[in-house]
Design an enzyme around this catalytic site. Structure first.
Site, PDB file in Angstrom:
ATOM      1  N   GLY A  14       0.834  -1.201   0.000  1.00 58.92           N
ATOM      2  CA  GLY A  14       0.000   0.000   0.000  1.00 58.92           C
ATOM      3  C   GLY A  14       0.862   1.242   0.000  1.00 58.92           C
ATOM      4  O   GLY A  14       1.751   1.393   0.846  1.00 58.92           O
ATOM      5  N   ARG A 311     -19.218  13.650  12.968  1.00 56.75           N
ATOM      6  CA  ARG A 311     -19.871  13.144  11.765  1.00 56.75           C
ATOM      7  C   ARG A 311     -21.045  12.231  12.039  1.00 56.75           C
ATOM      8  O   ARG A 311     -22.069  12.314  11.369  1.00 56.75           O
ATOM      9  CB  ARG A 311     -18.825  12.424  10.917  1.00 56.75           C
ATOM     10  CG  ARG A 311     -17.810  13.412  10.401  1.00 56.75           C
ATOM     11  CD  ARG A 311     -16.693  12.758   9.653  1.00 56.75           C
ATOM     12  NE  ARG A 311     -15.837  13.810   9.120  1.00 56.75           N
ATOM     13  CZ  ARG A 311     -14.691  13.594   8.501  1.00 56.75           C
ATOM     14  NH1 ARG A 311     -14.256  12.355   8.342  1.00 56.75           N
ATOM     15  NH2 ARG A 311     -13.975  14.595   8.054  1.00 56.75           N
ATOM     16  N   GLU A 438      -5.391   3.512   7.874  1.00 54.99           N
ATOM     17  CA  GLU A 438      -6.810   3.179   8.039  1.00 54.99           C
ATOM     18  C   GLU A 438      -7.029   1.695   8.329  1.00 54.99           C
ATOM     19  O   GLU A 438      -7.964   1.321   9.030  1.00 54.99           O
ATOM     20  CB  GLU A 438      -7.611   3.604   6.794  1.00 54.99           C
ATOM     21  CG  GLU A 438      -9.124   3.449   6.975  1.00 54.99           C
ATOM     22  CD  GLU A 438      -9.941   4.028   5.817  1.00 54.99           C
ATOM     23  OE1 GLU A 438      -9.351   4.729   4.964  1.00 54.99           O
ATOM     24  OE2 GLU A 438     -11.151   3.779   5.772  1.00 54.99           O
TER      25      GLU A 438
END
Lengths: 683, 277
Positions: A14, A311, A438
Site C-alpha cells: 500500500g 460526523r 486506516e
C-alpha cells in the site's frame, strides 16, 4: 535508533500516506523496502482527503488548547471505544508531524505574516486543523511520494506498482513474506521479507458506492484475516454527513465546508409550538426561501458546536430530517449545505478544490446556490487488530473528562502514550505482520474526528515504523533471517494462490457473461445494496440477521460465478472476482459485529438498544474468520486507564437521541423507499 | 490563484431516457491488433452517468450492439473525482479524465456517440489502459523533491508568504495524469525506456522543477534541476504549441512555468560561462 544490515528487506503493501511514511522511516533505519501497490502510489486514495490535519499549534495553545485536549477530544469523539494510550501518543506527535510536512514542502495555507493558517473542524472548539486548500490529503501524499521517489532514485526503495497483494506468507507463526500478482502479466510470485507492513486503507467498496476510491475494497486486509489475523471493530463504519450523490460514487464534500462557515438547513415552516414542519415550496429556488423559513437544525439542536458536530451525529440528524420527518429538500434525501453567505474570494482561497468538484459533477455553482448533499459511507474505524505497549504516563486512576481550555495534566513528551520503538506497536496477532493507517483499527474508536485520519496515517508510519526496524534488528528475523528459510514455505504459498486463480479462470464462460445470477459485477452490486440497507446509519437485530442470511445467498452465488475473461493478460475481471470473495468475508464481519454489539455507540446506532452500554460493550469487537468465511465475534477489554467515560452529548439541547425509523426487512435486495439510496448502494 | 471558475455545464433538460452509443477502441495487449466495439446504453438526464459508470454497466453486461457477448473493457480508474489522474483517456477525441465526463454534457441527445480511446503517447497495456511509468520517471530526472535531512523532529520549515504559497499550491496540484503530454506535439511515444532520458521531459516535469526551485529548501537542488532542463529533452525542446495549458485539468499555468524555466536555464548557462576557468 535501529541500524540494520543493508540487505535486510521489509515489504510495505500500500502506497498511500501510511505506507509511504512508513517506507521513508524504514529506509532511514537502514532497511531496504519493497513497496507494493495496485495503483501507482501517487494515485492512492489518500489524495481524496480534503479538509486538513489536526495538531495542537502555537495559536491554539495560547488560547488554552493542548495536545492533551486533542487526545481527550479524540477519545470523546470516538465514544470511548479506542484504547487510550495510543491516542495520547498520536496527539502528542501531531505538532512534530506538521513541522515535518512543512519542511517537506507541503504548501499549507498561510496567514498574511507567513505562518501556517488554521481552520475549525468537527469535534473541537479550537482552530487546530492545518490545511492546503481543500486538497490537503493530495498535498500530503505528494510530499511523501516525492520523498519516496528520492529514496527510489537512490536504490533504497523498489516499487512494485500494479502488483496485487494476494497473501501473507506465514512460517512458524511469523510473517516472512508475501505472495503477489503482477496485474498486467498475471505472474504470481513470492517475495521474502523480514517483516510486512499492511497499509492498505479501508473497505468502502463493500457498500458499492461510497466516498472511497475504486481500489478500497478491503481485500488485502481480508486476505490477512483469512490467514489468521484478527479483524477488530469491523462494524464501526463512518458515514460522512455531506457527500454528493453520483452514479458511480458518492463524492465527498469536506467537513471543511462547515468548518469555514457552511450552514446546513432545509426549507421548513415553524409551527406555533416551536417545532418545524415541511415547507410547501421546498425544492424550489432556495434563494426564494426567507431566513425565518430555513431550519438550521444542527445549529438549533447543538448550540455549542452547531454545524461542526462530529460526523456520526450530523449524519443521524440529516437522516432523521429526510427519512423520518420528510423535510428533505423537495422531499428527497438531500439537505442544503450553504456557503453562499461567504465571500467568493475567501472561499476560493480556502475551498476551491472541493467547490470545483461540486460544480463539475452537479453542474451548479456552489458560490451562489446552496449545495445539495446527503450522507455517504466514508471511513472504516475498524481494521486489522494490532497491539501496543503502554508508555510512561499511567495515572493511578482515570481522570475526569478534560475541561476545554484548562491546563493539561501532562506535557507532550515522547513515549508517554506508547513505548517508542517497541516492536509490538501496530503489530497484528501474527508476528512480523503490521498494520498502519486506516487498516489499523486503533485510534478512532467508534467514530473518527475529521482531520484525524491523515494524522493517524503519518503517525503510524513514523512512530510505529521505528518499532518495525527494531523488530527486524532484534526480533525473530535476527535469529532466522528470511533468506535462510526453506523455499517450500514460499512455493507452497504460490501454489495455493495459483490454484485459487485457476479455479476462478475455470469459471469462464463467455456464453453466460450476461447471466446476472453468476456475474461478479452484479453480485458485487447486490452486496453493496444489501450492506447499505442493513449496516449504515440505522441497524436493527432482525435486519442484520436477514443481512447475514443474504450474504450467505450471495456467497452461494459467488461460489458458482462465471467470468467473461479467460485472459492471461491484465485480466481485471479476475482481480475483481477474487476481491469479491474477500469483500463477502469482511461484510460478514461487519454485519456480525453490528448484530452482536447490542448497544449504540458512535457510528453504530441500534434503535433496539439505544443507549451506550459501557459495562458490556466498552470493548473491542474481535472477529476471527471461520473456515466457511463467516466471522466468529468476541469482545475483549480495552485500555481505558487515562480518561473516565462520560456521556457524549456535545451539548445537545434536547438530550433525547434522534430516533430514525428502522428500515423494515424487505423481500428483495432492491432498496425500498425511504431507505436512502445515496448512503451507498450498488453501482 | 486563478480567479476564473468554469461555467456550469449546460445540463440537457430533456425528460425521460435516451439511448446513446459507446464506441471503444479495444486491444488485447501490446502488439495485438486494434478493433472497435460498440455498446448501447440507456441514460436519463440528470442521472449523473459518466464514462466510468457507463463502463461499469458494460462490464456487468458485456454485450455489443450486435448482440455478441464480449470480454469486459479494461480501464484505469481511482478516485473518480478528478484528483488522482488514473482514469485519463481520450474521450470524443479530447484527452481528459473520464470520471468527470458526464453523459449529459458529452452525449446529451438520443443516438449520440461517445468514443473512448487510450492515450496515444504511451504504450497500450490493454484496451484503455496505458503504461505511464515514464511520467513518473521524468520526475526523477528533475529531482522533484525537497532534500530534507530525514524525518526527525527538527522544527518547522521555512516561513512563506501567502502569495508564494498560492503559486506553489497550484503547481503542486499536478496529478501526473499526462494530459499535457498527450496534447504536446513535441512529446512522442517512446516504447523503449532506454530513450526516456534523452527524450522530451514534457510540461508537467518542467513545471515541477519550477515548483521545487521556489521552495526555500527545495532550492538547494536548483542547479541540478536546471542542468537537467538544459540537457537533451529539456526545456529547449518545447515547440511553444501551448496545447499543454489548454488541456490541463487543474489549470496549472504550464506555459508560464516553461517560460520561467527557459529563462532560468539561460541565466544559469550565462553564469556558467563566466565562471569557467
Amino acid at each position: 535508533m535501529a541500524v540494520t544490515g543493508a540487505q535486510k528487506r521489509v515489504i510495505v503493501v500500500g502506497g498511500g500516506l501510511a505506507g509511504l511514511a512508513g517506507t521513508v522511516r524504514l529506509v532511514e533505519s537502514g532497511l531496504k523496502v519493497d513497496l507494493f501497490s495496485v495503483v501507482p502510489v501517487k494515485r492512492s486514495h489518500s489524495v481524496c482527503a480534503q479538509g486538513g490535519i489536526n495538531a495542537c499549534n502555537e495559536v491554539a495553545r495560547q488560547q488554552g488548547y493542548s495536545e492533551y485536549e486533542h487526545f481527550d477530544e479524540t477519545i470523546y469523539g470516538g465514544d470511548f471505544l479506542a484504547d487510550q494510550h495510543p491516542v495520547l501518543e498520536m496527539a502528542n506527535w501531531a505538532p512534530k508531524i506538521i513541522d515535518l510536512l512543512d519542511r517537506m514542502g507541503v504548501p499549507f495555507n498561510r496567514t498574511s505574516e507567513g505562518y501556517r493558517d488554521l481552520r475549525l473542524f468537527g469535534g473541537s472548539l479550537f482552530k487546530r486543523t492545518h490545511f492546503a486548500g481543500a486538497t490537503t490529503g493530495q498535498q500530503l501524499l505528494y510530499a511523501m511520494d516525492e520523498q519516496v521517489r528520492r529514496h527510489e532514485a537512490a536504490g533504497d526503495v523498489t516499487k512494485y506498482e500494479h502488483w496485487e497483494f494476494l497473501s501473507p506468507i506465514i512460517h512458524d507463526g511469523r510473517c516472512v513474506g508475501i505472495v503477489a500478482q503482477d496485474i498486467r502479466t498475471m505472474q504470481i510470485r513470492a517475495f521474502r521479507a523480514e517483516a510486512v507492513v499492511m497499509a492498505t486503507g479501508g473497505c468502502g467498496l463493500i457498500y458499492g458506492k461510497s466516498t472511497n476510491s475504486v481500489m478500497c475494497n478491503g481485500a488485502a486486509a481480508a486476505r490477512c484475516y483469512r490467514e489468521g489475523a484478527y479483524y477488530a471493530n469491523a462494524e464501526m463504519i463512518q458515514v460522512h454527513p455531506t457527500a454528493i450523490p453520483g452514479a458511480d460514487k458518492l463524492r465527498l464534500m469536506s467537513e471543511s465546508a462547515r468548518g469555514e462557515g457552511g450552514r446546513v438547513w432545509v426549507p421548513a415552516i415553524k409551527r406555533a409550538d416551536g417545532t418545524w414542519g415541511p415547507h410547501p415550496r421546498s425544492g424550489q429556488d432556495p434563494k426564494s426561501i426567507p431566513d425565518n423559513e430555513r431550519y438550521y437544525f444542527l445549529e438549533e439542536k447543538y448550540p455549542k458546536y452547531g454545524n461542526i458536530v462530529p460526523r456520526d451525529i450530523a449524519t443521524r440528524e440529516i437522516f432523521d430530517i429526510c427519512v423520518n420527518q420528510g423535510m428533505g429538500v423537495g422531499n428527497q434525501n438531500q439537505v442544503y449545505l450553504d456557503l453562499t453567505h461567504r465571500d467568493k474570494d475567501y472561499l476560493q482561497r480556502k475551498l476551491e478544490g472541493i467547490l470545483e468538484i461540486y460544480e463539475k459533477f452537479v453542474g451548479e455553482d456552489p458560490y451562489t446556490t446552496p449545495m445539495r448533499i446527503f450522507p455517504a459511507v466514508h471511513y472504516s474505524m475498524g481494521g486489522l487488530w494490532t497491539k501496543f505497549v503502554k508508555g510512561t504516563y499511567n495515572p493511578p486512576k482515570p481522570l475526569p473528562k478534560h475541561v476545554s481550555g484548562k491546563r493539561a495534566p501532562i506535557n507532550a513528551e515522547v513515549g508517554q502514550g506508547m513505548a517508542y520503538g517497541d516492536p509490538a506497536n501496530a503489530m497484528t496477532n501474527i508476528d512480523g505482520l503490521y498494520a498502519f493507517g486506516e487498516v489499523n483499527f486503533a485510534y478512532h474508536g467508534a467514530n473518527r474526528l475529521g482531520a484525524n485520519a491523515l494524522l493517524s496515517c503519518i503517525f503510524d508510519g513514523l512512530f510505529c515504523g521505528v518499532g518495525v526496524a527494531n523488530y527486524v534488528r532484534d526480533g525473530a528475523p535476527s535469529k532466522a533471517p528470511s533468506k535462510d528459510l526453506p523455499q517450500g514455505a514460499y512455493d507452497g504459498a504460490v501454489e495455493r494462490e495459483t490454484a485459487r486463480m485457476k479455479k476462478l479462470i475455470s469459471a469462464v464462460d463467455l456464453g453466460k457473461a450476461a447471466d446476472e445470477a453468476t456475474n461478479p459485477y452484479v453480485i458485487g452490486r447486490e452486496l453493496g445494496v444489501e450492506m447499505t440497507e442493513a449496516c449504515t446509519v440505522v441497524r436493527t437485530g432482525p435486519r442484520l440477521e436477514q443481512c447475514l442470511q443474504r450474504l450467505g445467498d450471495l456467497r452461494a452465488r459467488y461460489n458458482r460465478l462465471t467470468l467473461a475473461d479467460a485472459g492471461g493478460w491484465t485480466n481485471q475481471s479476475l482481480s475483481y472476482a477474487r476481491a469479491l470473495g474477500d469483500m463477502l468475508d469482511l461484510s460478514d464481519a461487519v454485519a456480525r459485529g453490528a448484530l452482536e454489539r447490542k448497544e449504540s455507540r458512535g457510528a453504530h446506532y441500534r434503535p433496539d438498544y439505544k443507549d451506550r452500554n459501557d459495562a458490556e460493550f466498552m470493548k473491542t469487537t474481535l472477529a476471527r474468520r471461520e473456515s466457511d468465511g463467516s466471522a466468529h465475534v468476541e469482545f475483549i477489554p480495552i485500555d481505558a486507564s487515562l480518561v473516565e467515560p462520560t456521556a457524549r452529548t456535545y451539548g445537545k439541547k434536547d438530550d433525547s437521541k434522534p430516533a430514525p425509523t428502522p428500515p423494515t426487512p424487505g423481500s428483495t435486495g432492491v432498496p425500498s423507499r425511504p431507505v436512502p439510496t445515496t448512503v451507498g448502494s450498488g453501482v | 490563484m486563478s480567479s476564473t471558475t468554469p461555467t456550469a455545464p449546460s445540463v440537457a433538460p430533456k425528460p425521460g431516457t435516451r439511448t446513446i452509443r459507446i464506441r471503444v477502441k479495444r486491444c488485447e495487449g501490446p502488439g495485438k491488433p486494434e478493433r472497435w466495439e460498440e455498446f448501447t446504453l440507456q441514460v436519463s438526464a440528470g442521472d449523473g452517468t459518466n464514462v466510468i459508470a457507463a463502463l461499469q454497466r458494460i462490464a456487468a453486461k458485456p454485450v455489443t450492439v450486435e448482440g455478441k457477448n464480449t470480454i469486459p473493457v479494461a480501464w484505469d480508474s481511482g478516485c473518480l473525482e478528478e484528483v488522482c489522474g488514473a482514469c485519463t483517456m481520450v474521450v470524443n477525441g479530447k484527452v481528459r479524465q473520464s470520471c468527470s465526463a458526464l453523459m449529459d454534457t458529452i452525449a446529451p441527445n438520443e443516438g449520440d456517440v461517445v468514443t473512448l480511446e487510450p492515450m496515444s503517447k504511451f504504450p497500450v497495456i490493454r484496451d484503455l489502459v496505458v503504461d505511464r511509468s515514464r511520467v513518473f520517471h521524468n520526475l526523477k530526472r528533475v529531482k522533484a523533491w525537497v532534500p530534507v535531512d530525514g524525518t526527525y523532529d527538527l522544527g518547522a520549515g521555512p516561513k512563506e508568504s501567502p502569495e508564494t504559497q498560492e503559486t506553489r499550491y497550484v503547481l503542486s496540484t499536478c496529478m501526473s495524469c499526462g494530459c499535457c503530454l498527450e496534447a504536446c506535439p513535441q512529446f512522442t511515444k517512446q516504447e523503449n525506456p532506454e530513450t526516456w532520458d534523452s527524450a522530451f521531459l514534457g510540461a508537467h516535469a518542467i513545471s515541477q522543477a519550477r515548483l521545487f526551485n521556489m521552495h526555500g529548501t527545495g532550492k538547494q537542488l536548483e542547479k541540478e534541476r536546471l542542468e537537467a532542463l538544459a540537457g537533451p529533452g529539456g526545456v529547449d525542446d518545447c515547440g511553444n504549441a501551448q496545447n499543454c495549458v489548454k488541456v490541463c485539468p487543474k489549470r496549472i499555468p504550464l506555459t508560464e512555468s516553461i517560460g520561467a524555466m527557459g529563462r532560468a536555464v539561460t541565466i544559469h548557462a550565462v553564469k556558467k560561462l563566466f565562471t569557467l576557468r
